[in-house]
Design a protein around this motif. Sequence first.
Motif, PDB file in Angstrom:
ATOM      1  N   MET A   1       0.848  -1.164   0.000  1.00  0.00           N
ATOM      2  CA  MET A   1       0.000   0.000   0.000  1.00  0.00           C
ATOM      3  C   MET A   1       0.898   1.233   0.000  1.00  0.00           C
ATOM      4  SD  MET A   1      -2.969   1.067   2.693  1.00  0.00           S
ATOM      5  CE  MET A   1      -2.032   1.032   4.185  1.00  0.00           C
ATOM      6  N   MET A  16      -1.793   2.231  11.326  1.00  0.00           N
ATOM      7  CA  MET A  16      -2.186   1.731  10.018  1.00  0.00           C
ATOM      8  C   MET A  16      -1.414   0.441   9.674  1.00  0.00           C
ATOM      9  SD  MET A  16      -2.292   3.801   6.371  1.00  0.00           S
ATOM     10  CE  MET A  16      -1.125   4.920   7.047  1.00  0.00           C
ATOM     11  N   ARG A  19      -2.788  -2.406  11.796  1.00  0.00           N
ATOM     12  CA  ARG A  19      -4.082  -2.843  11.284  1.00  0.00           C
ATOM     13  C   ARG A  19      -3.907  -3.729  10.045  1.00  0.00           C
ATOM     14  NH1 ARG A  19      -6.386   1.707  11.603  1.00  0.00           N
ATOM     15  NH2 ARG A  19      -5.855   2.462   9.530  1.00  0.00           N
ATOM     16  N   GLU A  20      -3.030  -3.321   9.135  1.00  0.00           N
ATOM     17  CA  GLU A  20      -2.768  -4.124   7.930  1.00  0.00           C
ATOM     18  C   GLU A  20      -2.233  -5.501   8.301  1.00  0.00           C
ATOM     19  OE1 GLU A  20      -3.110  -3.710   4.477  1.00  0.00           O
ATOM     20  OE2 GLU A  20      -4.407  -2.062   5.106  1.00  0.00           O
ATOM     21  N   GLU A  23      -5.251  -7.416  10.344  1.00  0.00           N
ATOM     22  CA  GLU A  23      -6.474  -7.705   9.598  1.00  0.00           C
ATOM     23  C   GLU A  23      -6.226  -8.455   8.295  1.00  0.00           C
ATOM     24  OE1 GLU A  23      -8.681  -4.086   9.001  1.00  0.00           O
ATOM     25  OE2 GLU A  23      -8.897  -3.727  11.154  1.00  0.00           O
ATOM     26  N   HIS A  24      -5.129  -8.148   7.631  1.00  0.00           N
ATOM     27  CA  HIS A  24      -4.877  -8.728   6.313  1.00  0.00           C
ATOM     28  C   HIS A  24      -3.772  -9.774   6.329  1.00  0.00           C
ATOM     29  CE1 HIS A  24      -7.641  -5.881   4.548  1.00  0.00           C
ATOM     30  NE2 HIS A  24      -7.039  -4.916   5.226  1.00  0.00           N
ATOM     31  N   ALA A  26      -0.595  -9.665   6.750  1.00  0.00           N
ATOM     32  CA  ALA A  26       0.623  -9.334   5.984  1.00  0.00           C
ATOM     33  C   ALA A  26       1.799 -10.107   6.562  1.00  0.00           C
ATOM     34  CB  ALA A  26       0.898  -7.829   6.043  1.00  0.00           C
TER      35      ALA A  26
END
Length: 158
Positions: A1, A16, A19-20, A23-24, A26
């Motif tokens: 991103m 941020m 959170r990435e 949640e994702h 990474a």
Amino acid sequence: MQVEPLHFSPDEFAQMVRREVEEHKATIVMIDSISGYRLSLHGEELVSHLHALCKYLQNMGIAVLLINEVEAITGEFRVTEVGISYLADNIIFLRYLEMQGEIRKVIGVLKKRLTNFEKTLREIEISRYGIKMGRPLTGLRGILTGNVERVDSAAKER
């Protein structure tokens, strides 16, 4: 991103990233570049913010890639001007050099924490077809300073 450094405070950016990661799921985080991150700090201490973020990511099992650009193309060689190399398990550098009237790129490894590594420098070519690694650059000295000289084989054996 892609993130515009001046749009977020360091704490907003760290949140941020967290959170990435959470949640994702990474597995790799790359900060390109540290100088862009520094812009978001507005005079705050870079090392402490970067240390906290990197330690969080490492504790989460995330591979962290930090890109550190330097302004000088040749001349004095520095790993980092901000004293963050202690955060790295591995340090790989890309260096420009002038050789026979051409600008070339050289890659090398300065640090690999857990195992031994190849200590030779190699020419690297990055094109639309991918990355091509050259043979070790033997017979040369001064690559890290930008003052490349050929070394004859008799001098190398001494």
